[in-house]
Design a protein around this motif. Structure first.
Motif: not given
Length: 261
Positions: A36-47, A68-74, A85-90
């Motif tokens: 629910p938080h990951a759709a708008t919160d960059p930190a939650a999307a990354l986690q 899919d989660a990674l693309r949202t975080a990016e 941080a998103a590049a690190c996850e990729r």
């Protein structure tokens, strides 16, 4: 593969719940709490991305969900720190895919981690994790143990300074693996023992069996090594066969043990 690794009284309830699920190999459930938080919160999307990527690494499944989660975080990242941080996850997801043979993405992993290094300042909170992951690339893909050791040492120093106990459990373990490779058994045992101690203290159950096997590999006494492997096997079965790549290292339990359980 890092995080606070605590369930302290002052931790937010959501983070405590996520940690407890993650530590018991329930990555999908933990990610669902963050959805629910990951759709708008960059930190939650990354986690959430980190959780689903760890699931890929430990189970060899769930690649599409992690991507899919990674693309949202990016898409949500709006400054250099978040983009780094998103590049690190990729880079880490591409590394996991390459390591497990799902798809060779070694070039993508290297490029993504280089991009992360360009975006994250030396004092960035995400820098120790980035250094650790660059060490993984150097050790397991580029076969450059000297570069790996240097990267792990930077990560170890950064994790120590920031009090990131979970990351320290990984840097101890991988520095010890290099020591074992070079025949430095005492140093290897010390590092593996520290990694195991930290994981047991944090309750990082899903990472405890690999730590036990690593320590067994450096153990000089056959009986002690056998006890460590037996405990690793018990945890492995308790978690339903996770991490999957540990299975070839574990002997099946004796018939009398099966009957007793």
């Amino acid at each position: 593969m890092s995080g606070s690794g605590t369930t302290a009284d002052d931790d937010p309830p959501l983070q405590t719940a996520v940690w407890r699920l993650r530590s018991r190999a329930c990555w999908t459930d933990a990610a669902a709490l963050l959805e629910p938080h990951a759709a708008t919160d960059p930190a939650a999307a990354l986690q959430r991305t980190s959780l689903l990527t760890e699931r890929c690494l430990y189970t060899g499944t769930g690649w599409t969900d992690a991507e899919d989660a990674l693309r949202t975080a990016e898409a949500l990242a709006h400054d250099d720190s978040e983009r780094g941080a998103a590049a690190c996850e990729r880079g880490y997801l591409a590394y996991a895919s390459t390591l497990l043979g799902a798809r060779d993405r070694a070039d993508e992993a290297s490029v993504a981690l280089s991009r992360a290094a360009a975006l994250l300042s030396p004092s960035s909170p995400g820098r120790p994790l980035l250094d650790f992951r660059r060490g993984l690339i150097a050790q397991n893909i580029a076969d450059s143990p000297q570069s790996a050791r240097a990267a792990y040492r930077r990560a170890h120093a950064g994790a120590t300074a920031r009090g990131d106990a979970l990351l320290l459990s990984f840097t101890w373990r991988h520095l010890a693996s290099l020591s074992l490779r070079e025949g430095e058994l005492a140093e290897a045992r010390h590092g593996f023992a520290e990694s195991l101690r930290i994981r047991e203290e944090l309750g990082y159950l899903v990472g405890t069996a690999p730590a036990l096997i690593s320590l067994a590999d450096a153990e000089a006494e056959p009986e002690a090594a056998a006890r460590l492997r037996a405990e690793a096997g018990r945890l492995f079965r308790l978690l339903g066969g996770v991490p999957t790549w540990l299975a070839p290292r574990l002997e099946p339990p004796a018939p009398e043990t099966v009957e007793a359980n």
